[in-house]
Design an enzyme around this catalytic site. Structure first.
Site, PDB file in Angstrom:
ATOM      1  N   HIS A  38       0.859  -1.246  -0.045  1.00  0.00           N
ATOM      2  CA  HIS A  38      -0.004   0.050  -0.084  1.00  0.00           C
ATOM      3  C   HIS A  38       0.684   1.083   0.070  1.00  0.00           C
ATOM      4  O   HIS A  38       2.191   1.193   0.584  1.00  0.00           O
ATOM      5  CB  HIS A  38      -0.814  -0.072   1.213  1.00  0.00           C
ATOM      6  N   GLU A  40       1.047   3.567   1.901  1.00  0.00           N
ATOM      7  CA  GLU A  40       1.322   4.182   3.265  1.00  0.00           C
ATOM      8  C   GLU A  40       2.570   3.428   3.672  1.00  0.00           C
ATOM      9  O   GLU A  40       3.613   3.970   4.248  1.00  0.00           O
ATOM     10  CB  GLU A  40       0.522   4.140   4.295  1.00  0.00           C
ATOM     11  N   CYS A  68      -5.950   1.643   6.103  1.00  0.00           N
ATOM     12  CA  CYS A  68      -6.648   0.462   6.604  1.00  0.00           C
ATOM     13  C   CYS A  68      -5.929   0.086   7.933  1.00  0.00           C
ATOM     14  O   CYS A  68      -5.018   0.638   8.395  1.00  0.00           O
ATOM     15  CB  CYS A  68      -6.396  -0.517   5.564  1.00  0.00           C
ATOM     16  N   CYS A  71      -2.151  -0.472   7.376  1.00  0.00           N
ATOM     17  CA  CYS A  71      -1.333   0.946   7.328  1.00  0.00           C
ATOM     18  C   CYS A  71      -1.393   1.766   8.636  1.00  0.00           C
ATOM     19  O   CYS A  71      -0.518   2.457   9.107  1.00  0.00           O
ATOM     20  CB  CYS A  71      -1.957   1.548   6.196  1.00  0.00           C
TER      21      CYS A  71
END
Length: 142
Positions: A38, A40, A68, A71
């Site tokens: 992801h 992040e 999420c 993260c």
């Protein structure tokens, strides 16, 4: 950039306490065949390598979509000072929408959160991506 590669268009920018950009990244789980890729996570990894420390105290993380749980956990572990995101994630948001991991007093670190920054632009970006995807599926392109 992520959308051009068929990834959900989420981008992240990590800025140090002096306002200098430490790292930039976008979603890449499909391209990297990595469920943790992801934006992040990638930006935290890059920033930590750049400063030589996994603790990014004093840093601000800017991201398109509310992080999420995975993260959010990484953000807490990195000791990010401030999180700024554009739109809430009603399905998996872990920064106040579905869960609130980043401000849970039971954890060893809590951070400041600013939400809705450039929200209209972020919302349009995400919505357009999924509209195009649905359109492509209907036309048999995906």
């Amino acid at each position: 950039m992520a959308a051009r590669h068929g990834e959900v268009p989420v981008g992240a920018v990590l800025v140090d306490g002096m306002g200098q950009i430490l790292a930039k990244a976008c979603n890449m789980p499909i391209r990297q065949c990595d469920p943790t890729a992801h934006a992040e996570i990638l930006v935290l990894r890059q920033g930590a390598k750049k400063i030589g420390n996994y603790r990014l105290t004093g840093a601000t993380l800017y991201v398109t979509l509310e992080p999420c749980p995975m993260c959010a956990g990484a953000i807490v572990l990195a000791r990010i000072k401030r999180l700024v995101y554009g739109i809430e994630d009603p399905k998996a948001g872990a920064c106040g929408t579905v869960f609130n991991l980043i401000q849970d007093p039971r954890l060893n670190h809590c951070l400041v959160v600013d939400q809705g920054v450039l929200g209209a632009k972020c919302k349009a970006l995400i919505q357009n991506f999924f509209q195009e995807r649905r359109k492509g599926r209907q036309e048999g392109k995906i």
